[in-house]
Design an enzyme around this catalytic site. Structure first.
Site, PDB file in Angstrom:
ATOM      1  N   SER A  24       0.824  -1.211   0.000  1.00 17.92           N
ATOM      2  CA  SER A  24       0.000   0.000   0.000  1.00 17.92           C
ATOM      3  C   SER A  24       0.857   1.258   0.000  1.00 17.92           C
ATOM      4  CB  SER A  24      -0.930   0.007   1.224  1.00 17.92           C
ATOM      5  OG  SER A  24      -0.177  -0.159   2.427  1.00 17.92           O
ATOM      6  N   ASN A 111      -2.358  -2.394  13.296  1.00 17.46           N
ATOM      7  CA  ASN A 111      -3.809  -2.217  13.209  1.00 17.46           C
ATOM      8  C   ASN A 111      -4.280  -0.949  13.921  1.00 17.46           C
ATOM      9  OD1 ASN A 111      -3.689  -4.595  11.839  1.00 17.46           O
ATOM     10  ND2 ASN A 111      -4.558  -5.864  13.488  1.00 17.46           N
ATOM     11  N   HIS A 157     -39.584  23.242 -12.110  1.00 17.27           N
ATOM     12  CA  HIS A 157     -39.561  22.439 -13.350  1.00 17.27           C
ATOM     13  C   HIS A 157     -38.709  23.109 -14.429  1.00 17.27           C
ATOM     14  CE1 HIS A 157     -43.214  20.377 -11.696  1.00 17.27           C
ATOM     15  NE2 HIS A 157     -43.452  21.599 -11.245  1.00 17.27           N
ATOM     16  N   SER A 278     -12.227  26.869 -27.118  1.00 16.65           N
ATOM     17  CA  SER A 278     -12.293  25.693 -27.986  1.00 16.65           C
ATOM     18  C   SER A 278     -11.151  25.766 -28.979  1.00 16.65           C
ATOM     19  CB  SER A 278     -13.625  25.683 -28.730  1.00 16.65           C
ATOM     20  OG  SER A 278     -13.534  24.894 -29.906  1.00 16.65           O
ATOM     21  N   LYS A 284     -15.812  30.413 -28.768  1.00 12.44           N
ATOM     22  CA  LYS A 284     -16.267  29.691 -27.585  1.00 12.44           C
ATOM     23  C   LYS A 284     -15.601  30.113 -26.291  1.00 12.44           C
ATOM     24  CE  LYS A 284     -18.266  25.902 -27.638  1.00 12.44           C
ATOM     25  NZ  LYS A 284     -19.592  25.538 -27.174  1.00 12.44           N
ATOM     26  N   ASN A 286     -16.042  28.268 -22.640  1.00 10.22           N
ATOM     27  CA  ASN A 286     -16.749  27.141 -22.031  1.00 10.22           C
ATOM     28  C   ASN A 286     -16.636  27.143 -20.501  1.00 10.22           C
ATOM     29  OD1 ASN A 286     -17.574  26.075 -24.522  1.00 10.22           O
ATOM     30  ND2 ASN A 286     -15.602  25.044 -24.796  1.00 10.22           N
ATOM     31  N   GLU A 291     -18.550  22.488 -15.188  1.00 10.66           N
ATOM     32  CA  GLU A 291     -18.877  21.138 -15.657  1.00 10.66           C
ATOM     33  C   GLU A 291     -18.127  20.082 -14.841  1.00 10.66           C
ATOM     34  OE1 GLU A 291     -18.025  22.881 -19.774  1.00 10.66           O
ATOM     35  OE2 GLU A 291     -18.948  20.961 -20.212  1.00 10.66           O
ATOM     36  N   GLN A 323      -7.449  -2.115   3.966  1.00 12.78           N
ATOM     37  CA  GLN A 323      -6.400  -1.318   3.322  1.00 12.78           C
ATOM     38  C   GLN A 323      -6.961  -0.566   2.108  1.00 12.78           C
ATOM     39  OE1 GLN A 323      -2.215  -2.716   3.109  1.00 12.78           O
ATOM     40  NE2 GLN A 323      -2.638  -3.029   0.937  1.00 12.78           N
ATOM     41  N   LYS A 326      -8.161   3.653   1.873  1.00 14.96           N
ATOM     42  CA  LYS A 326      -7.436   4.915   1.747  1.00 14.96           C
ATOM     43  C   LYS A 326      -7.574   5.596   0.390  1.00 14.96           C
ATOM     44  CE  LYS A 326      -4.368   2.930   4.967  1.00 14.96           C
ATOM     45  NZ  LYS A 326      -5.222   1.749   4.750  1.00 14.96           N
TER      46      LYS A 326
HETATM   47  N1  ARG Z   1      -1.210  -1.320   5.295  1.00 16.53           N
HETATM   48  C1  ARG Z   1      -2.196  -1.760   6.212  1.00 16.53           C
HETATM   49  C2  ARG Z   1      -3.500  -1.026   5.986  1.00 16.53           C
HETATM   50  O1  ARG Z   1      -3.496  -0.088   5.279  1.00 16.53           O
HETATM   51  C3  ARG Z   1      -1.738  -1.517   7.616  1.00 16.53           C
HETATM   52  C4  ARG Z   1      -2.299  -2.454   8.607  1.00 16.53           C
HETATM   53  C5  ARG Z   1      -1.744  -3.797   8.372  1.00 16.53           C
HETATM   54  N2  ARG Z   1      -2.096  -4.717   9.399  1.00 16.53           N
HETATM   55  C6  ARG Z   1      -1.974  -6.033   9.266  1.00 16.53           C
HETATM   56  N3  ARG Z   1      -2.357  -6.768  10.226  1.00 16.53           N
HETATM   57  N4  ARG Z   1      -1.498  -6.564   8.165  1.00 16.53           N
HETATM   58  O2  ARG Z   1      -4.522  -1.404   6.472  1.00 16.53           O
END
Ligand code: ARG
Length: 459
Positions: A24, A111, A157, A278, A284, A286, A291, A323, A326
């Site tokens: 990640s 965690n 309307h 444009s 134009k 825009n 939008e 995970q 995010k």
């Molecule tokens: N990269 C993990 C997440 O975004 C961090 C937590 C990982 N915990 C684990 N027990 N593998 O959630």
């Protein structure tokens, strides 16, 4: 080679595909500052409670600052093999300070660490949204104040309904964005509790002080249940739903700006700074910003749905599915902030075309309700009958291709003998809006009172 953080029981390292699906760091590097703040609070607490020596804590503190400055300076080398921001920071800390780095994770898990980092990040975004909404409301207030008595058509309307004032229309959005603001504050208050110290899921046997880390990180309290602390993502979902509602408001206003800036309406001229041209049609201009703001609700609400789906079947406590929270939140936050800023810029710069607004307000029999109300007030006709009489007059004007004030008194008396010259006083759009003095109505006096009230609230 097996993983340096958790590879003790592994003989082989992960397959490249495993590494790719697991990592990640590509996105959670955005949590670096929060991760280091959380670690500093944790290390200070470990020292204060005697779990860690003061000299180790001091080495960790200094080392974390070094790592932070490397990340901020762009010299930090992120590693996919180290999965995420938490292990990237800790591994680098080890390189910088050596052995004490290995003591930082005492009484803590990734965690509770990630839950803490993410809460801190979302909290910052709620603060940014608060500022963005307030700035937008101020821009709308400036427009409302300038045009408290400019007359424009009000629609239902998207058909001309009754004349309203420009200021009244702007203030309608001030009200909507103020409710977004109150949702932001409400969500912030509810989410501002610390997961840190929940450890993996069950708490820890070390004599940690969760109150202390909560305070250090600006949380109101530690979360009361360790399973909940590492499992909960409703704070992120609440952020996304608040963002979705706000983006929906932005989108409705954006749609109006697209319509209003068209050659057929010409209600507003958007500034060059917030328009594009444009490549083929030289004439134009825009309304691209409007939008794109109109479109942002798509991805923001999409993020809300996506995370809801990720979470809905997860047993307690942490699962790696989480995970996936995010990227959705990052993307939604970026686009919400951008949409707020772009809308503020457009509103500040846009110029209302007052004569075009007034001409449009007068067209489409917009004062028919005023005519019916006059009949009720001056002749005692029941409203339903007055409605019918007025409808006949509208049909007459329509068949002649003229507006209601263009009918003669004789025309009108032919439909209802009780009508007098006084009726012409209520057929003009300025009289119409000035008469709507009920609380919350469109009369310039009401609009000015609301502008004054909101200026006071926003200072
Ligand atoms: N990269 C993990 C997440 O975004 C961090 C937590 C990982 N915990 C684990 N027990 N593998 O959630």
């Amino acid at each position: 080679t097996s993983n340096q953080m958790w590879g003790g029981r592994f003989a082989a390292g992960p397959d490249a595909i495993m590494e790719a699906i697991n990592a990640s760091i590509g996105f959670d590097k955005r949590l670096a500052a929060q991760d280091i703040a959380g670690s500093r609070a944790h290390a200070a607490m470990l020292a204060a409670t005697g779990i860690l020596s003061d000299s180790d804590a001091e080495a960790i503190r200094k080392g974390l600052l070094t790592v932070l400055s490397e990340i901020e300076g762009g010299t930090f080398e992120f590693s996919t093999a180290l999965e995420d921001i938490h292990m990237n920071v800790e591994a680098r800390l080890k390189e910088v300070i050596g052995e004490p780095a290995g003591r930082l994770h005492t009484g803590r898990s990734r965690n509770d660490q990630v839950a803490t980092d993410f809460r801190l990040w979302v909290r910052d975004q709620l603060d940014a949204a608060e500022a963005g909404l307030e700035a937008l409301m101020k821009a709308l207030l400036a427009q409302a104040e300038a045009g408290a008595d400019w007359v424009m058509p009000g629609f239902t309307h998207l058909q001309t309904a009754q004349p309203v004032t420009w200021g009244h229309h702007m203030m309608a959005y001030v009200e909507m964005f103020s409710r977004d603001l109150s949702r932001v504050r409400d969500a912030r208050k509810r989410m501002n509790e610390s997961p840190l110290g929940a450890a993996a899921l069950a708490g820890t046997g070390f004599p940690i002080d969760r109150q202390m880390t909560a305070e250090a990180l600006g949380f109101a309290a530690p979360m009361a249940n360790s399973l909940d602390a590492v499992s909960a993502r409703d704070f992120a979902l609440e952020f996304l739903s608040v963002a979705s509602i706000s983006a929906m408001h932005l989108s409705r206003f954006a749609e109006e700006l697209v319509i209003w800036s068209s050659a057929q309406f010409r209600f507003v001229t958007l500034s060059d700074r917030f328009s594009t041209g444009s490549s083929i049609m030289p004439q134009k201009k825009n309304p691209d910003a409007a939008e794109l703001i109109r479109a942002k609700i798509g991805r923001i609400f999409g993020a809300n749905v996506a995370l809801m789906m990720v979470m809905k079947g997860l047993p307690l406590a942490y699962s790696k599915d989480m995970q996936e929270d995010k990227e959705q939140v990052f993307d939604a936050a970026d686009n919400w902030m951008l949409a707020l800023a772009a809308m503020e810029g457009m509103v500040r710069d846009m110029a209302a075309n007052v004569p075009a607004l007034e001409a449009a307000a007068s067209a489409g029999f917009s004062t028919a309700t005023d005519l019916a109300d006059w009949l009720v007030r001056e002749t005692g006709l029941p409203f339903r009958e007055a409605h019918h009489v007025t409808g006949t007059l509208v049909a007459m004007a329509e068949s002649r291709g003229c507006d209601l004030p263009d009918l003669t008194l004789a025309d009108m008396q032919g439909v209802n003998g009780a009508i007098t010259e006084g009726i012409f006083d209520v057929l003009g759009v300025h009289n119409s809006v000035a008469s709507r003095v009920s609380y919350g109505g469109t009369a310039p006096a009401q609009v000015r009172a609301q502008v004054a009230r909101w200026k006071e609230i926003l200072q």
